[in-house]
Design a protein around this motif. Structure first.
Motif, short mmCIF file in Angstrom:
data_model
loop_
_atom_site.label_atom_id
_atom_site.label_comp_id
_atom_site.label_asym_id
_atom_site.label_seq_id
_atom_site.Cartn_x
_atom_site.Cartn_y
_atom_site.Cartn_z
N THR A 237 0.61 -0.94 -0.24
CA THR A 237 -0.29 0.21 0.04
C THR A 237 1.13 1.81 -0.21
OG1 THR A 237 -1.46 -0.94 1.51
CG2 THR A 237 -1.65 1.33 1.30
N LEU A 238 2.26 1.32 0.65
CA LEU A 238 2.45 2.21 0.71
C LEU A 238 3.16 2.90 -0.19
CD1 LEU A 238 3.92 2.25 4.80
CD2 LEU A 238 1.68 3.78 3.94
N VAL A 239 3.90 0.85 -1.41
CA VAL A 239 5.10 1.85 -2.10
C VAL A 239 3.93 2.30 -3.27
CG1 VAL A 239 6.24 0.57 -3.96
CG2 VAL A 239 6.27 0.60 -1.60
N SER A 240 2.81 1.55 -3.23
CA SER A 240 1.58 1.44 -4.20
C SER A 240 1.83 3.75 -4.03
CB SER A 240 0.10 1.46 -4.01
OG SER A 240 0.55 0.02 -4.85
N LEU A 241 1.30 3.93 -2.71
CA LEU A 241 0.78 5.69 -2.68
C LEU A 241 2.26 6.45 -3.28
CD1 LEU A 241 -0.66 5.52 0.75
CD2 LEU A 241 -1.40 6.59 -1.91
N ASN A 242 3.29 5.86 -2.91
CA ASN A 242 4.46 6.23 -3.54
C ASN A 242 4.38 6.99 -5.07
OD1 ASN A 242 6.47 7.72 -1.20
ND2 ASN A 242 8.12 6.60 -2.93
N HIS A 243 3.99 6.09 -5.40
CA HIS A 243 3.63 6.14 -7.13
C HIS A 243 2.65 7.06 -7.39
CE1 HIS A 243 5.42 2.20 -7.66
NE2 HIS A 243 6.09 2.70 -7.54
N GLU A 244 1.75 7.58 -6.29
CA GLU A 244 0.42 8.15 -6.88
C GLU A 244 0.91 9.92 -5.56
OE1 GLU A 244 -1.90 7.50 -8.07
OE2 GLU A 244 -1.79 5.64 -8.28
N LEU A 245 2.05 9.84 -5.51
CA LEU A 245 1.98 11.24 -4.67
C LEU A 245 2.60 10.99 -3.63
CD1 LEU A 245 0.44 11.27 -1.59
CD2 LEU A 245 -1.22 11.50 -2.56
N ASN A 246 3.68 12.43 -2.86
CA ASN A 246 4.87 12.64 -2.08
C ASN A 246 3.86 12.41 -0.94
OD1 ASN A 246 6.90 13.01 -3.64
ND2 ASN A 246 6.39 14.91 -4.27
N TYR A 247 4.18 12.02 0.20
CA TYR A 247 4.26 11.54 1.28
C TYR A 247 5.17 11.84 2.92
CZ TYR A 247 4.47 6.63 1.49
OH TYR A 247 4.52 5.19 1.11
N MET A 248 5.03 11.90 3.60
CA MET A 248 6.11 11.86 4.85
C MET A 248 5.90 10.14 5.85
SD MET A 248 7.87 15.22 5.69
CE MET A 248 9.31 14.66 6.31
N LEU A 249 6.93 9.48 5.77
CA LEU A 249 6.18 8.21 6.53
C LEU A 249 6.56 8.77 8.26
CD1 LEU A 249 5.43 5.08 6.85
CD2 LEU A 249 7.60 4.63 6.68
N GLY A 250 5.37 8.23 8.84
CA GLY A 250 5.73 8.74 10.87
C GLY A 250 5.77 7.29 11.38
N ASP A 251 4.87 6.58 10.34
CA ASP A 251 5.70 5.07 11.27
C ASP A 251 4.93 3.73 10.63
OD1 ASP A 251 5.90 3.36 13.50
OD2 ASP A 251 3.69 3.79 14.94
N ILE A 252 5.01 2.93 11.16
CA ILE A 252 4.77 1.73 10.46
C ILE A 252 4.97 0.51 11.54
CG2 ILE A 252 7.01 1.00 9.41
CD1 ILE A 252 4.78 -0.32 7.39
N SER A 253 3.46 -0.44 12.01
CA SER A 253 4.14 -1.34 13.24
C SER A 253 3.68 -2.51 12.51
CB SER A 253 4.04 -1.54 14.51
OG SER A 253 2.46 -0.44 14.91
N GLY A 254 3.62 -3.57 12.93
CA GLY A 254 2.75 -4.78 12.10
C GLY A 254 3.47 -6.33 12.91
#
Length: 487
Positions: A237-254
């Motif tokens: 999901t995050l990589v696909s979003l990266n192709h759509e627009l710029n964003y900054m990543l705050g956290d990922i946990s799982g």
């Protein structure tokens, strides 16, 4: 212990000990209370016992009359359990008993793990030792600690203290299917350095993306069932979003345990407020795609995206974001190769188990499994090489040896004969795509060990909804008492 739910179910002794164990907190690394329970059991029945500094405990019972000359049997089970619960469930594994229910033929814990892995193995062994009518040779029961985090107790156990050459591991989970070999492989901890930034452009909004409701399961025994790894789905999901627009990543946990297929993952991203709605609609479109792809294996998948509050000092630099996502996206998770000789059997696999971001480091835990040492060493080398490419380091947390199949096993022949005579059909024998302590015991002794693993049917291991078949316990108990008479 009052208000017993299982007291009227046969075999009463087996279920009495099992229910006792559900009331004793025993997460991996926290086995003090269950060890005290086992010591009390041994002293109550007048059995010799001892424990080591790793909280492995041995209980010995002499042979019954007429069986003194038969080979000593080692019974083995582990005392710890995987402690996992639904995110919204209020349960303290350090103090609270497991809430169990009966549904038709099943004993189930709906919101937490049940601990049938391996509480039922311990209960069966205790019931056999306590049964004054059971016929058997000398019995040595080993209850090992901290199995679920990498066979830690077994690794530190001194096999020279044991007399038996025949070992029955009680950690298998399908009645009538006996394990005669298992996979090995290292658990790998990856650390990727992170740079943080407090310089956030004006007008940024924090969004929480959540993936929940996945089936999960055991990272070895369930890896072939087509279940989704929530960590990998979030990274997609995050990589696909990266192709759509710029964003900054705050956290990922799982993920909670490296040996469980993760069911829940969350991420926090920062986007331009003007693009917030576009991001929400894009993620929801991904949800539609995912639910279609996994409509059979993940019917309860939930993916949400909503605005949230988050501190602006918790953002990754663009370089750290790229390095982290590069590793998580390119690392493989799932079946690597099927066995070329045994139809339907998994030979090699990897599980991306947990992701956790600390202040300066991303910590990732992965589990490799294979029945071939050369294969799991190669998988480790690939993980290490990829980590190096993004500036990370790797550390082997534990290294489970494989248990090599012995086609000349005498105990296998006994199990086959007794099962055939009792149930009128041949049992199945297979190599398990998961680690068992048999591999450790084989490595740690200088004499041949004839080993097999067995147990009643339990399902949904390492996840809420874990359950145990009552009728299977009943069948296995009759078989178990009979088979030890013939070894």
């Amino acid at each position: 212990m009052s208000n017993r739910l299982l007291e009227s179910i046969e075999p009463k002794e087996v279920f009495r000990y099992f229910e006792d164990l559900t009331r004793i907190p025993r997460c991996s690394g926290k086995e003090e209370n269950v060890v005290a329970y086992l010591i009390s059991f041994a002293e109550q029945h007048g059995f010799d016992w001892w424990k080591d500094e790793k909280l492995n405990i041995v209980i010995k019972k002499p042979a019954t009359k007429g069986y003194e000359s038969r080979p000593t049997i080692i019974l083995q089970a582990h005392t710890d359990m995987v402690c996992e619960k639904d995110k919204e469930t209020v349960h303290d594994f350090d103090t609270d008993p497991i809430k169990i229910e009966i549904e038709e033929d099943r004993i189930i814990a709906k919101e937490t793990t049940l601990g049938a892995d391996d509480g039922i193995g311990v209960a069966l062994a205790l019931a056999l030792l306590a049964d004054k009518d059971a016929k058997h040779p000398n019995v040595e029961l080993i209850c090992t600690s901290d199995e679920e985090r990498g066979l830690v107790g077994a690794e530190h156990f001194d096999m020279a203290t044991m007399e038996g050459d025949v070992l029955i591991n009680l950690d298998a989970n399908e009645e009538g299917k006996f394990v005669v070999g298992c996979a090995g492989g290292p658990v790998v901890r990856i650390e990727i350095p992170l740079e943080r930034t407090t310089i956030v452009p004006n007008g940024m909004t924090a969004l929480n993306i959540s993936i929940r409701g996945l089936t999960g399961g055991h990272s070895g025994e369930d890896i072939h069932r087509g279940r989704v790894n929530s960590n990998k789905l979030m990274v997609r999901t995050l990589v696909s979003l990266n192709h759509e627009l710029n964003y900054m990543l705050g956290d990922i946990s799982g993920g909670i345990h490296y040996n469980a297929i993760p069911r829940e993952t969350e991420a926090v991203i920062f986007v331009n407020a003007q693009e917030k709605q576009k991001v929400i609609e894009t993620v929801l479109s991904y949800r539609t795609t995912y639910k279609n792809e996994y409509r059979v294996t993940e019917p309860d998948m939930e993916i949400t995206v909503q605005e949230c509050l988050d501190g602006s000092d918790n953002l990754l630099s663009d370089l750290s974001k790229k390095r982290l996502l590069d590793f998580l996206y390119l690392c493989y998770s799932g079946i690597v190769r099927m066995d070329a000789e045994i139809a339907g059997a998994v030979e090699s696999s990897v599980n991306l188990g947990t992701i956790h971001l600390e202040k300066e480091t991303a910590v990732i835990q992965m589990m490799t499994r294979s029945s071939l040492e050369s294969a799991y060493r190669e998988m480790y080398n690939q993980i290490a090489y990829l980590a190096e490419c993004v500036g990370g380091t790797v550390h082997i947390m534990s290294d489970c040896p494989e248990w090599e199949y012995n086609p000349s096993s005498e105990v296998k022949k006994v199990f086959h004969k007794v099962y055939q005579e009792m149930f009128g059909k041949a049992p199945e024998f297979f190599i398990l795509h998961a680690g068992l302590e048999c591999g450790v015991f084989a490595k740690k002794t200088n004499r041949p060990m004839d080993m097999i693993a067995a147990g009643p049917t339990s399902k949904n291991l390492h996840m809420p909804g874990e359950h145990l078949s009552i009728s299977s316990v009943q069948n296995f108990w009759r078989f178990f008492k009979e088979v030890v008479k013939h070894i």
